[in-house]
Scaffold this motif. Structure first.
Motif, PDB file in Angstrom:
ATOM      1  N   ARG A  55      33.829  74.130 -91.497  1.00 16.02           N
ATOM      2  CA  ARG A  55      34.684  73.047 -90.995  1.00 16.02           C
ATOM      3  C   ARG A  55      34.226  71.697 -91.560  1.00 16.02           C
ATOM      4  O   ARG A  55      35.049  70.859 -91.956  1.00 16.02           O
ATOM      5  N   TYR A  56      32.917  71.498 -91.612  1.00 13.53           N
ATOM      6  CA  TYR A  56      32.367  70.253 -92.153  1.00 13.53           C
ATOM      7  C   TYR A  56      32.717  70.123 -93.641  1.00 13.53           C
ATOM      8  O   TYR A  56      33.117  69.052 -94.111  1.00 13.53           O
ATOM      9  N   GLY A  57      32.580  71.222 -94.352  1.00 14.89           N
ATOM     10  CA  GLY A  57      32.905  71.211 -95.771  1.00 14.89           C
ATOM     11  C   GLY A  57      34.363  70.867 -96.026  1.00 14.89           C
ATOM     12  O   GLY A  57      34.688  70.119 -96.963  1.00 14.89           O
ATOM     13  N   LYS A  58      35.255  71.387 -95.206  1.00 16.65           N
ATOM     14  CA  LYS A  58      36.683  71.094 -95.377  1.00 16.65           C
ATOM     15  C   LYS A  58      36.956  69.598 -95.214  1.00 16.65           C
ATOM     16  O   LYS A  58      37.773  69.024 -95.939  1.00 16.65           O
ATOM     17  N   LYS A  59      36.283  68.968 -94.272  1.00 17.42           N
ATOM     18  CA  LYS A  59      36.455  67.526 -94.090  1.00 17.42           C
ATOM     19  C   LYS A  59      36.003  66.758 -95.320  1.00 17.42           C
ATOM     20  O   LYS A  59      36.536  65.700 -95.641  1.00 17.42           O
ATOM     21  N   LYS A  60      35.005  67.298 -96.008  1.00 12.56           N
ATOM     22  CA  LYS A  60      34.444  66.649 -97.190  1.00 12.56           C
ATOM     23  C   LYS A  60      35.108  67.111 -98.490  1.00 12.56           C
ATOM     24  O   LYS A  60      34.767  66.627 -99.573  1.00 12.56           O
ATOM     25  N   GLY A  61      36.012  68.072 -98.405  1.00 11.72           N
ATOM     26  CA  GLY A  61      36.651  68.592 -99.603  1.00 11.72           C
ATOM     27  C   GLY A  61      35.797  69.547-100.406  1.00 11.72           C
ATOM     28  O   GLY A  61      35.983  69.691-101.622  1.00 11.72           O
ATOM     29  N   VAL A  62      34.869  70.224 -99.733  1.00 11.61           N
ATOM     30  CA  VAL A  62      33.960  71.163-100.402  1.00 11.61           C
ATOM     31  C   VAL A  62      34.109  72.533 -99.754  1.00 11.61           C
ATOM     32  O   VAL A  62      33.975  72.673 -98.528  1.00 11.61           O
TER      33      VAL A  62
END
Length: 613
Positions: A325-332
């Motif tokens: 979920r954190y990665g999706k917010k960062k585009g990763v």
């Protein structure tokens, strides 16, 4: 009469199929579209089917057997011919547009058929219509040429004279027949059966198929330089396009950071491990530098070889879901490791489906068990499951060799069909790299894990050994190796120390619009150019244990002026004694310019070309 069946979507020109009686004696020559390659097929007086191959009038494969082992004589009956001229537009690959141009002949025998295709960069054939256990395919080379072969997760076999080969050899088999004649023997579209194994008898130039009959194309690539073999798309073109209704627009090839080799590294008072705080730092670094993915390796759902490690409930599963979920917010995107222990002791369909629902971007699948025929079937199944759940896939630990799957399944972005650079407490030497790119990489995309910036690797849990390369060679290798997931192994702080090299790696934005091997010699050196998705050109060079000077013409970049950042080994650089010495030069260049690069022993060079207004 057989029917023509070709996609209308990319069709540019197609001659209708014509059924003609085979002339007497039964003999047929098929040429490549440019007329430079010729295969002649004929029926001997004993009823055997034979062929030979020549390039530019030079015989390279002399009279060699074809066919399947049957009780009855095959009996040549008729021939059908057609010419195809179309274009393949891959989801991702070495270039955005690929000509698919060939001449085809279908030889109908009494009990099965042989299909031949001649391209400008090689030929291929397969058998249709009979389920025989054994095929009689031979490759009788016309001279005692030099060859190299795939050798598992070890240094390649070769250079070896054909007459010195003994026992079995594994493809890709790359052959130097002369200064302007190179071949590579492999297979394509292995639907069922055992992957290709070649066998020879010492003292001969004859190689034959030793594996059980497979439903696949037998392929011989040809080029007047070894780089032409690397740049070929023939193996992919022999595979069908995606299954009807499959959408692969979600596939995102690109550079990825990785948690396996960071384990134990320390910087600025922080010690990296395969844990949530380290993962977050890696995602932040990736997001800041346009890097698309983070790959999580083993043990995130528990000890990887423990049958009690549940890939959906064990270990750090809750943290991983939060990380995605954190990665999706960062585009990763986040890749998840899974091996055959977890894959066989828990319902695999459910596991893959859940990873897709979590929002993972890919699956790195390791340690698949079974014989190669079983592994091929399982690899196909896992690839399909991943595609259905919008997951890319990377196969490790003795995978089935690539055979063009990326055309049918564009989510099959890479596999460890090589000696990975720093894995299992082995470290390959510079010559291993400059051989593998002309052997293993001919088969398809490789996961080699290049791009180390801490050349000593002290404190690493897995392999705390010095890297036998210069730091510029490490960055150069990330571009040279073709892969839909270029997985780089170091911590953020070590890339940040070298902003020019980090910019070069970050500029590798895929899918590539163009790729071209500009120069090279098997086992010695290679110079590669690729055009990024945002129209920047990148050029990289790497050498073996010997230093050398290479001159790179820039005509590949086309019209306009470019701002060139040229990073070269320092005068005192050497992979044994001074790994981190390099210089950076900025200059304006055009396609008319040439750049001279002095490569240190075990060294390399990187050029980033940014178009000017």
């Amino acid at each position: 009469m057989r029917k023509c069946s070709l996609s209308i979507l990319f069709m540019m020109f197609l001659m209708p199929c014509v059924l003609v009686a085979a002339p007497e004696p039964h003999r047929l020559s098929v040429a490549s579209p440019d007329g430079k390659l010729v295969v002649t097929i004929w029926e001997s007086g004993e009823g055997r089917i034979l062929y030979r191959f020549s390039a530019n009038g030079r015989p390279l494969i002399s009279s060699s057997g074809l066919g399947l082992e049957t009780v009855a004589q095959p009996g040549w009956t008729s021939v059908q011919k057609k010419r195809v001229n179309q274009v393949w537009k891959p989801v991702w690959g070495k270039r955005s547009l690929v000509p698919d141009v060939y001449n085809e002949a279908v030889i109908d025998l009494a009990i099965y058929s042989i299909v031949f295709r001649l391209y400008n960069d090689g030929f291929a054939f397969r058998y249709d219509g009979l389920a025989a256990e054994k095929e009689l395919t031979q490759f009788q080379f016309s001279g005692n040429f030099t060859a190299w072969y795939y050798n598992g997760e070890n240094r390649n076999i070769g250079p070896e004279k054909l007459e010195d080969a003994e026992g079995t050899r594994l493809p890709v088999m790359t052959v130097k027949a002369g200064d302007q004649d190179y071949m590579a023997v492999h297979e394509a579209n292995l639907k069922t059966g055992e992957p290709l194994v070649l066998k020879t008898d010492r003292g001969t130039k004859l190689f034959y198929v030793a594996s059980k009959r497979a439903d696949a194309w037998r392929v011989v690539l040809y080029g007047d330089t070894p780089g032409k073999l690397v740049d070929s798309h023939l193996i992919e073109l022999l595979n069908p396009g995606p299954e009807k209704g499959m959408d692969f627009s979600w596939v995102q090839p690109g550079v990825a950071v990785w948690d396996w080799r960071i384990n134990g590294a320390a910087a600025n008072g922080f010690k990296y491990s395969m844990s949530y705080p380290s993962w977050v730092k890696m995602i932040d670094f990736a997001a800041a530098n346009g890097i698309k993915h983070l790959v999580l390796d083993a043990d995130w759902y528990g000890p990887e070889f423990n049958k009690e490690s549940d890939p959906l409930k064990g270990g750090k599963v809750a943290q991983v879901q939060e990380l995605i979920r954190y990665g999706k917010k960062k585009g990763v995107g986040v890749w998840l490791y899974l091996n055959d222990v977890g894959g066989k002791h828990y319902p695999l369909e459910q596991t893959i489906r859940q990873y897709g629902r979590w929002g993972a971007s890919g699956v790195k699948y390791g340690f698949m068990t079974g014989n190669m025929e079983e592994k091929n079937k399982r690899t196909q199944w896992i690839t399909k499951l991943c595609a259905e759940n919008k997951l890319m896939v990377d196969f490790h630990d003795g995978p089935v060799h690539p055979y063009g799957q990326m055309r049918t399944w564009p989510n099959a972005v890479t596999r460890e069909y090589c000696h990975a650079q720093l894995d299992a407490r082995r470290v390959f030497q510079p010559g291993t790299f400059t051989t593998s790119v002309f052997v293993n990489m001919v088969a398809g995309p490789l996961d080699m894990n290049n791009g180390v910036m801490d050349m000593q690797q002290k404190g690493r849990v897995d392999n705390p050994m010095p890297v036998p390369a210069t730091i510029t060679a490490e960055a150069a290798r990330t571009l040279i190796v073709f892969s839909g997931a270029t997985i780089i192994p170091d911590i953020p702080e070590n890339y940040i120390k070298h902003p020019g090299l980090l910019k070069f790696i970050s500029a590798q934005q895929m899918p590539w619009k163009e790729s071209k091997t500009l120069d090279g010699a098997i086992g010695a050196y290679i110079v590669m150019a690729r055009k990024s998705a945002n129209d920047q050109w990148l050029i990289a060079a790497a050498t073996n244990e010997e230093g050398r000077t290479v001159t790179v013409p820039l005509k590949v970049i086309g019209k306009g002026k470019y701002r060139a950042t040229i990073i070269r080994d320092g005068k005192d650089a050497d992979y044994r004694t001074n790994k981190e010495s390099y210089t950076t030069t900025l200059k304006t260049v055009t396609a008319a310019d040439r750049v001279t690069l002095q490569l240190a022993p075990g060294g390399g060079a990187c050029i980033l070309l940014e178009k000017m207004p």
